[in-house]
Design a protein around this motif. Structure first.
Motif, mmCIF file in Angstrom:
data_model
loop_
_atom_site.group_PDB
_atom_site.id
_atom_site.type_symbol
_atom_site.label_atom_id
_atom_site.label_comp_id
_atom_site.label_asym_id
_atom_site.label_seq_id
_atom_site.Cartn_x
_atom_site.Cartn_y
_atom_site.Cartn_z
ATOM 1 N N TYR A 467 0.853 -1.188 0.000
ATOM 2 C CA TYR A 467 0.000 0.000 0.000
ATOM 3 C C TYR A 467 0.897 1.250 0.000
ATOM 4 O O TYR A 467 1.856 1.341 0.768
ATOM 5 N N THR A 468 0.597 2.189 -0.811
ATOM 6 C CA THR A 468 1.349 3.456 -0.899
ATOM 7 C C THR A 468 0.402 4.605 -0.567
ATOM 8 O O THR A 468 -0.656 4.751 -1.197
ATOM 9 N N CYS A 469 0.814 5.427 0.461
ATOM 10 C CA CYS A 469 0.039 6.640 0.822
ATOM 11 C C CYS A 469 0.774 7.849 0.280
ATOM 12 O O CYS A 469 1.976 8.033 0.522
ATOM 13 N N GLU A 470 0.063 8.689 -0.422
ATOM 14 C CA GLU A 470 0.652 9.910 -0.975
ATOM 15 C C GLU A 470 -0.013 11.112 -0.291
ATOM 16 O O GLU A 470 -1.229 11.282 -0.362
ATOM 17 N N ALA A 471 0.829 11.953 0.432
ATOM 18 C CA ALA A 471 0.338 13.178 1.099
ATOM 19 C C ALA A 471 0.720 14.376 0.250
ATOM 20 O O ALA A 471 1.896 14.553 -0.125
ATOM 21 N N PHE A 472 -0.277 15.245 0.000
ATOM 22 C CA PHE A 472 -0.050 16.401 -0.869
ATOM 23 C C PHE A 472 -0.528 17.673 -0.162
ATOM 24 O O PHE A 472 -1.641 17.720 0.367
ATOM 25 N N ASN A 473 0.372 18.755 -0.082
ATOM 26 C CA ASN A 473 0.029 20.066 0.490
ATOM 27 C C ASN A 473 -0.289 21.002 -0.657
ATOM 28 O O ASN A 473 0.594 21.346 -1.456
ATOM 29 N N PRO A 474 -1.550 21.461 -0.755
ATOM 30 C CA PRO A 474 -1.921 22.297 -1.904
ATOM 31 C C PRO A 474 -1.299 23.698 -1.862
ATOM 32 O O PRO A 474 -1.258 24.378 -2.896
ATOM 33 N N ILE A 475 -0.801 24.145 -0.666
ATOM 34 C CA ILE A 475 -0.189 25.486 -0.584
ATOM 35 C C ILE A 475 1.294 25.420 -0.914
ATOM 36 O O ILE A 475 1.801 26.203 -1.737
ATOM 37 N N THR A 476 1.985 24.462 -0.311
ATOM 38 C CA THR A 476 3.430 24.358 -0.590
ATOM 39 C C THR A 476 3.698 23.642 -1.903
ATOM 40 O O THR A 476 4.797 23.767 -2.468
ATOM 41 N N GLY A 477 2.686 22.857 -2.401
ATOM 42 C CA GLY A 477 2.873 22.092 -3.651
ATOM 43 C C GLY A 477 3.741 20.865 -3.476
ATOM 44 O O GLY A 477 4.134 20.240 -4.458
ATOM 45 N N MET A 478 4.056 20.499 -2.255
ATOM 46 C CA MET A 478 4.945 19.379 -1.991
ATOM 47 C C MET A 478 4.140 18.101 -1.793
ATOM 48 O O MET A 478 3.014 18.125 -1.299
ATOM 49 N N THR A 479 4.783 16.945 -2.226
ATOM 50 C CA THR A 479 4.189 15.626 -2.093
ATOM 51 C C THR A 479 5.201 14.692 -1.450
ATOM 52 O O THR A 479 6.396 14.744 -1.756
#
Length: 535
Positions: A467-479
């Motif tokens: 299983y792979t979890c991907e976290a994304f911050n819409p303000i910093t644009g970082m994943t």
């Protein structure tokens, strides 16, 4: 019987013998208009033939009364008929009312039945009555330390003088307070207010009586002195719009005239002991004093100066930021503190209610009103408080700084293996502001899940995998991603869900393993048979 017919026989009897003076005193005093009694030592006159009282003034002798006891007759000179009273037992003579002409020598002569004579003289001094005693002053009013006051006691009659201050004798020292030789003139040099506080009395007296003047009070002007100015409130610095009251008191007689001063200039129409300034402004800042003037002494005195500063209170304090979004590692924060009203004398910054520590990255402007943070980090987030102060109040504002960062430290919490049909849960988390948006993959294939948690009610073999979890911050644009392996173990029969190819693969793998093991065993046996025998 005529008195003069007995003179010769009386003189003959007098030559027969005489004894000591029958009078109690040889001198006595009387007051004009009052009576005097010539006292004797005689207690009984029954042995006397005659008793005679004569008055001698100069060389002239005037008979007053001759008392003949044998005939019980009294011969009284006609000019004394209404002025004397005679005691036949003690032979005492009372004369009055006295006039000045009664002054002189009085003789008592008594002749006894045995021919003895008792004789004595007493000198009468007739004094004028003490009347019209009064005090006069050379000045109607006096100025303390400036004037010399002379008080004169006058009266009618013959007497001596005494001065009283209230109920006690007035003390003279011969220099500051002194009396003349007669005693009727009191001089006070460089008069003081306490010298004649009194009231002052003059007493004129003679040997028999005295007279007292009316109370005398002399006004001694003094002051002004001991001027005291008070301020309410007592603060040196006042808020704009507040009220300010000054009061002035001073010792002075007559009461001093007052004048209020502002910065050394008279304040028009401000001459009362108290003044109030309502709703003071900055223009009311300055030096205030009270000047007192005595019109009698012609002296001035000024109070100590009160220095007052009026300041506008600080209000409407706010903190503004030049950036709408701050991203850790990239952005520069600039926040500025300002007030809508009032002037701040000091600025203080706090973070989380603790004094802010500056560094190469955290910088304050010269006036300390602007705070700059270079390349913000997530630890810079928090509540920033700005406090503005002056001498009348303080005001403050709070700014909440938000630092956008992440995702960092992504992790998946959950079990690595579960039994068939058991529940399974995987939770993905990350450090991120704002909170990250999550997506999932299983064995590289995207799953239709957009939340941080996966819940499997009954696990199947098909749920096994990576299983792979991907976290994304819409303000910093970082994943940032994180993987997690989950294994579902079988319970009972083989899961029919396996494909035929999967089963064949498993069988082939087992056969290949058996063949490899057999070859290894055979090779070991051949090698051991090739070793030559030592025998």
């Amino acid at each position: 019987m005529d008195f003069f017919n007995f003179r010769l026989p009386l003189l003959l009897l007098a030559t027969l013998g005489c004894e000591g003076s029958p009078l109690l005193n040889d001198k006595t005093n009387g007051v004009i208009g009052k009576n005097v009694t010539f006292k004797t030592t005689i207690t009984s006159s029954q042995d006397f033939l005659t008793v005679t009282w004569n008055f001698k003034q100069g060389q002239e002798i005037t008979p007053i009364i001759t008392s003949i006891l044998l005939t019980n007759t009294d011969n009284i000179d006609e000019k004394y008929a209404s002025r004397i009273s005679y005691n036949k037992t003690t032979c005492e003579l009372q004369l009055g009312p006295l006039v000045k002409e009664d002054e002189g020598e009085y003789t008592l002569t008594a002749v006894t039945g045995k021919g003895k004579q008792l004789s004595g003289q007493v000198d009468l001094v007739v004094l004028e009555p003490v009347t019209d005693v009064k005090i006069s002053s050379n000045l109607p009013e006096a100025v303390e330390f400036n004037d010399t006051v002379v008080l004169t006691c006058s009266a009618k009659g013959s007497f001596t003088y005494k001065w009283m201050n209230g109920s006690v004798p007035l003390v003279v020292d011969g220099t500051h307070v002194k009396l003349n030789a007669v005693g009727n003139e009191l001089t006070v040099a460089e008069v003081r207010r306490t010298d004649l506080r009194g009231p002052i009395f003059c007493i004129a007296e003679n040997a028999l009586e005295s007279g007292k003047s009316a109370a005398f009070n002399l006004t001694v002007s003094y002051g002004p002195e001991k001027v005291v100015m008070t301020q309410t409130p007592t603060d040196l610095f006042l808020k704009k719009g507040s009220n300010l009251t000054f009061s002035c008191s001073v010792q002075s007689d007559p009461p001093a005239q007052l004048q209020w001063m502002f910065n050394g200039v008279e304040v028009p129409q401000k001459t009362t002991p108290e003044i109030t300034l309502t709703k003071v402004e900055e223009i009311n800042s300055g030096n205030y004093s009270c000047v007192a003037f005595n019109v009698k002494t012609n002296r001035y005195i000024s109070s100590p100066v009160a220095v007052v500063s009026v300041l506008e209170a600080i209000s409407g304090t706010t903190i503004s930021s030049s950036s709408s979004r701050l991203i850790a590692g990239n952005s520069i924060a600039n926040i500025t503190c300002s007030a809508a009203a009032g002037k701040a004398e000091s600025v203080e910054w706090l973070k989380e209610n603790k004094p802010l520590t500056t560094s190469e990255r955290v910088i304050l402007s010269a006036d300390k009103k602007t705070l700059t943070i270079v390349k913000v980090v997530k630890e810079d987030a928090g509540d920033y408080k700005c406090q503005l102060k002056n001498k009348v109040n303080k005001d403050e504002s709070i700014y909440k700084m938000v630092i956008n960062y992440g995702p960092l430290n992504v992790k998946i919490d959950g079990k690595n293996a579960v039994k068939f049909e058991e529940p399974a849960k995987l939770l993905c988390s990350a450090e991120s502001v704002p909170p990250s948006i999550y997506s999932w993959k299983l064995n590289g294939t995207a799953m239709n899940i957009s939340q941080a948690e996966i819940n499997i009610e009954k696990a199947k073999v098909t749920n096994s995998g990576t299983y792979t979890c991907e976290a994304f911050n819409p303000i910093t644009g970082m994943t940032e991603t994180k993987t997690h392996k989950l294994s579902v173990t079988e319970v009972g029969a083989v899961d029919e869900g396996l494909s035929g190819g999967a089963i064949a693969g498993i069988v082939i793998a087992v056969l290949v393993a058996v063949i490899i093991i057999a070859c290894i065993i055979k090779r070991k046996k051949k090698s051991s048979s090739d070793i030559p025998s030592p025998y």
